[in-house]
Design a protein around this motif. Structure first.
Motif, PDB file in Angstrom:
ATOM      1  N   UNK A  95       0.851  -1.175   0.000  1.00 40.03           N
ATOM      2  CA  UNK A  95       0.000   0.000   0.000  1.00 40.03           C
ATOM      3  C   UNK A  95       0.889   1.229   0.000  1.00 40.03           C
ATOM      4  N   UNK A  96       0.618   2.140  -0.892  1.00 37.94           N
ATOM      5  CA  UNK A  96       1.408   3.369  -1.002  1.00 37.94           C
ATOM      6  C   UNK A  96       0.665   4.496  -0.292  1.00 37.94           C
ATOM      7  N   UNK A  97       1.353   5.169   0.626  1.00 32.40           N
ATOM      8  CA  UNK A  97       0.717   6.275   1.331  1.00 32.40           C
ATOM      9  C   UNK A  97      -0.482   5.819   2.133  1.00 32.40           C
ATOM     10  N   UNK A  98      -0.250   5.129   3.240  1.00 37.34           N
ATOM     11  CA  UNK A  98      -1.324   4.432   3.959  1.00 37.34           C
ATOM     12  C   UNK A  98      -2.077   5.298   4.960  1.00 37.34           C
ATOM     13  N   UNK A  99      -1.852   6.598   4.966  1.00 36.05           N
ATOM     14  CA  UNK A  99      -2.628   7.478   5.849  1.00 36.05           C
ATOM     15  C   UNK A  99      -2.514   7.091   7.306  1.00 36.05           C
ATOM     16  N   UNK A 100      -3.651   6.897   7.950  1.00 31.51           N
ATOM     17  CA  UNK A 100      -3.662   6.529   9.372  1.00 31.51           C
ATOM     18  C   UNK A 100      -3.478   5.033   9.594  1.00 31.51           C
ATOM     19  N   UNK A 101      -3.478   4.240   8.527  1.00 26.76           N
ATOM     20  CA  UNK A 101      -3.366   2.792   8.675  1.00 26.76           C
ATOM     21  C   UNK A 101      -4.696   2.082   8.723  1.00 26.76           C
ATOM     22  N   UNK A 102      -5.800   2.817   8.663  1.00 25.41           N
ATOM     23  CA  UNK A 102      -7.118   2.182   8.744  1.00 25.41           C
ATOM     24  C   UNK A 102      -7.374   1.257   7.566  1.00 25.41           C
ATOM     25  N   UNK A 103      -6.989   1.670   6.351  1.00 31.52           N
ATOM     26  CA  UNK A 103      -7.231   0.806   5.193  1.00 31.52           C
ATOM     27  C   UNK A 103      -6.429  -0.481   5.320  1.00 31.52           C
ATOM     28  N   UNK A 159       8.610  -6.934  -7.688  1.00 32.14           N
ATOM     29  CA  UNK A 159       7.433  -7.227  -6.876  1.00 32.14           C
ATOM     30  C   UNK A 159       6.401  -7.976  -7.701  1.00 32.14           C
ATOM     31  N   UNK A 160       5.738  -8.929  -7.047  1.00 29.40           N
ATOM     32  CA  UNK A 160       4.566  -9.603  -7.603  1.00 29.40           C
ATOM     33  C   UNK A 160       3.475  -9.573  -6.548  1.00 29.40           C
ATOM     34  N   UNK A 161       2.253  -9.272  -6.985  1.00 25.06           N
ATOM     35  CA  UNK A 161       1.132  -9.187  -6.064  1.00 25.06           C
ATOM     36  C   UNK A 161       0.271  -7.985  -6.378  1.00 25.06           C
ATOM     37  N   UNK A 162      -0.301  -7.378  -5.351  1.00 29.58           N
ATOM     38  CA  UNK A 162      -1.225  -6.258  -5.530  1.00 29.58           C
ATOM     39  C   UNK A 162      -0.633  -4.990  -4.932  1.00 29.58           C
ATOM     40  N   UNK A 163      -0.732  -3.895  -5.684  1.00 32.31           N
ATOM     41  CA  UNK A 163      -0.301  -2.577  -5.228  1.00 32.31           C
ATOM     42  C   UNK A 163      -1.557  -1.707  -5.101  1.00 32.31           C
ATOM     43  N   UNK A 164      -1.707  -1.028  -3.968  1.00 29.69           N
ATOM     44  CA  UNK A 164      -2.858  -0.169  -3.728  1.00 29.69           C
ATOM     45  C   UNK A 164      -2.369   1.254  -3.483  1.00 29.69           C
ATOM     46  N   UNK A 165      -2.944   2.209  -4.216  1.00 24.91           N
ATOM     47  CA  UNK A 165      -2.612   3.621  -4.008  1.00 24.91           C
ATOM     48  C   UNK A 165      -3.915   4.404  -3.993  1.00 24.91           C
ATOM     49  N   UNK A 166      -4.409   4.681  -2.781  1.00 22.95           N
ATOM     50  CA  UNK A 166      -5.648   5.426  -2.626  1.00 22.95           C
ATOM     51  C   UNK A 166      -5.324   6.884  -2.317  1.00 22.95           C
ATOM     52  N   UNK A 167      -5.720   7.790  -3.182  1.00 19.61           N
ATOM     53  CA  UNK A 167      -5.451   9.225  -3.049  1.00 19.61           C
ATOM     54  C   UNK A 167      -3.952   9.490  -2.866  1.00 19.61           C
ATOM     55  N   UNK A 168      -3.184   9.020  -3.819  1.00 20.70           N
ATOM     56  CA  UNK A 168      -1.737   9.240  -3.852  1.00 20.70           C
ATOM     57  C   UNK A 168      -1.349  10.107  -5.041  1.00 20.70           C
ATOM     58  N   UNK A 169      -1.881   9.804  -6.217  1.00 28.76           N
ATOM     59  CA  UNK A 169      -1.507  10.551  -7.417  1.00 28.76           C
ATOM     60  C   UNK A 169      -1.854  12.029  -7.314  1.00 28.76           C
ATOM     61  N   UNK A 170      -2.938  12.363  -6.612  1.00 27.02           N
ATOM     62  CA  UNK A 170      -3.390  13.758  -6.554  1.00 27.02           C
ATOM     63  C   UNK A 170      -2.465  14.661  -5.746  1.00 27.02           C
ATOM     64  N   UNK A 171      -1.574  14.078  -4.934  1.00 24.80           N
ATOM     65  CA  UNK A 171      -0.653  14.899  -4.147  1.00 24.80           C
ATOM     66  C   UNK A 171       0.782  14.772  -4.650  1.00 24.80           C
ATOM     67  N   UNK A 172       0.957  14.287  -5.865  1.00 23.48           N
ATOM     68  CA  UNK A 172       2.272  14.325  -6.484  1.00 23.48           C
ATOM     69  C   UNK A 172       2.472  15.710  -7.105  1.00 23.48           C
ATOM     70  N   UNK A 173       3.668  16.290  -6.966  1.00 26.88           N
ATOM     71  CA  UNK A 173       3.898  17.655  -7.451  1.00 26.88           C
ATOM     72  C   UNK A 173       3.616  17.798  -8.944  1.00 26.88           C
ATOM     73  N   UNK A 174       2.872  18.836  -9.292  1.00 27.33           N
ATOM     74  CA  UNK A 174       2.491  19.074 -10.685  1.00 27.33           C
ATOM     75  C   UNK A 174       3.126  20.362 -11.205  1.00 27.33           C
ATOM     76  N   UNK A 175       3.405  20.369 -12.499  1.00 26.08           N
ATOM     77  CA  UNK A 175       3.780  21.590 -13.188  1.00 26.08           C
ATOM     78  C   UNK A 175       2.496  22.325 -13.574  1.00 26.08           C
TER      79      UNK A 175
END
Length: 391
Positions: A95-103, A159-175
């Motif tokens: 899990x990428x960027x797991x916040x509080x850990x609830x997910x 890596x093999x398996x499942x990757x989860x990224x919930x509300x991660x892309x929206x906080x990547x720095x943008x031009x």
């Protein structure tokens, strides 16, 4: 911004230190830095940035609420998709960027119920403060499963398996791109003198060049109607997906965020872009207000993300709304397990599902994109209502 609650003295002092650091970098760079660099500093500067400075961010006492904060039913439904991916690849989750850990806690408990616990559950989290909160949450919510969790400092080599990224892309720095009658520009950050040696952050445009200009030209932005057209370009998100493609041997990435396909992202009516800031559940448009104390986000161009994955060798396994994805994964069946429909627990859970899936709430605004390798057949979450044609 008079409607915003005033930060504490300590928070303002922390913001002032970050502002000093940003100003020093602007001066060292010759008077201008791209907005992407400013956003990176505002969110991730060690010890001072929004996600690294220790302030409470998630839940009612923070600045915003994510889906896992609303209800464990989000994680329970998502677990059905993770089970399918793991059984077709390997029994591992990151899990990428797991916040509080609830997910993480909700997923592990539901995967245990399903008899499909991952051998390892990795959390890619750079914030030490959030790592500590995640460990505490797991110890409280899923103590018998906490030993399966480990934290990562960087993407794995493979890596093999499942990757989860919930509300991660929206906080990547943008031009920030600006299209005007006199050409294409990149909007960045400079310093404006205020007298007595003081200065403040201000916007400054320079001609777009290099990768930014090339990407902007490929978008065919709408012609400005007597003014300017401002929008975002998430080159960091594209590079991040490509980096995962180099490492993913088998399995799938599940990317959940708010955004649009390209045909909807760059509409003429969206001439001021999608950039938003969040402070104590108030949305506003000033990223220079109290640097380090506000979340700064931009909607996701899902077409660009899908293209980045496809060009790097991944298959686009599915793209749909969050509502359709959750329905396909059995969120209503998970709700039925909450007990009698007249019970208070069921009613609270039903209201949360409504918020997750209603078109006027999170159901249509949030999308789910799956990128994978080595998987046969359709993924559960996209079995019906798939919108891949919209990408």
């Amino acid at each position: 911004m008079s409607s915003l609650p005033e930060p504490s003295a300590d928070a303002l002092a922390q913001s002032a230190r970050l502002l000093e650091s940003v100003a020093a970098e602007i001066e060292a760079a010759g008077g201008w830095i791209p907005f992407s660099r400013y956003m990176e500093l505002a969110l991730y500067a060690p010890g001072l940035g929004y996600y690294s400075g220790g302030a409470r961010k998630f839940g009612p006492g923070g600045d915003f609420i994510t889906a896992p904060e609303l209800t464990p039913l989000f994680g329970q439904a998502l677990a059905a998709q993770l089970e399918q991916v793991m059984r077709a690849s390997a029994a591992q989750v990151i899990e990428v960027g797991a916040g509080t850990g609830l997910l993480a806690a909700d997923l592990l408990l539901e995967l245990e119920r399903r008899g499909c616990l991952p051998e390892q559950y990795g959390i890619l989290e750079l914030s030490g403060e959030l790592r500590a909160r995640q460990a505490d949450t797991l110890a409280q919510k899923a103590p018998r499963l906490a030993a399966r969790v480990h934290w990562l400092d960087a993407l794995p080599e493979r890596f093999s398996g499942a990757v989860v990224a919930n509300e991660v892309l929206d906080v990547m720095p943008v031009h920030l791109l600006v299209s005007r009658a006199d050409g294409l520009f990149e909007r960045g950050v400079a310093l404006a003198a205020e007298g007595a040696g003081a200065s403040r952050l201000c916007w400054a445009d320079v001609p777009a060049a290099g990768a930014v200009r090339a990407a902007a030209l490929a978008l065919a932005l709408p012609a400005p109607a007597g003014g300017e057209y401002v929008t975002e370009l998430n080159l960091a998100g594209r590079a991040w997906v490509a980096a995962w493609a180099e490492r993913l041997q088998a399995g799938a990435m599940l990317l959940i965020d708010y955004g649009y396909p390209r045909a909807e992202y760059y509409l003429p009516s969206r001439a001021s872009g999608t950039l938003l800031c969040y402070y104590r559940h108030h949305a506003h448009g000033d990223p220079f207000l109290w640097p380090g104390l506000n979340d700064i986000t931009a909607f996701v161009d899902f077409t660009a993300v899908a293209e980045a994955g496809f060009e790097a060798g991944l298959d686009v396994q599915g793209y749909t709304t969050q509502a359709r994805f959750l329905f396909n994964c059995g969120v209503l069946q998970c709700l039925e397990r909450r007990g009698p429909r007249e019970g208070a627990d069921y009613i609270r859970a039903a209201r949360a599902v409504q918020r997750l899936t209603a078109p006027q709430e999170m159901g249509e605004l949030f999308k789910v994109l799956a990128l994978g390798r080595g998987l046969d057949g359709p993924l559960l979450g996209f079995a019906s209502g798939d919108r891949m044609h919209a990408l």
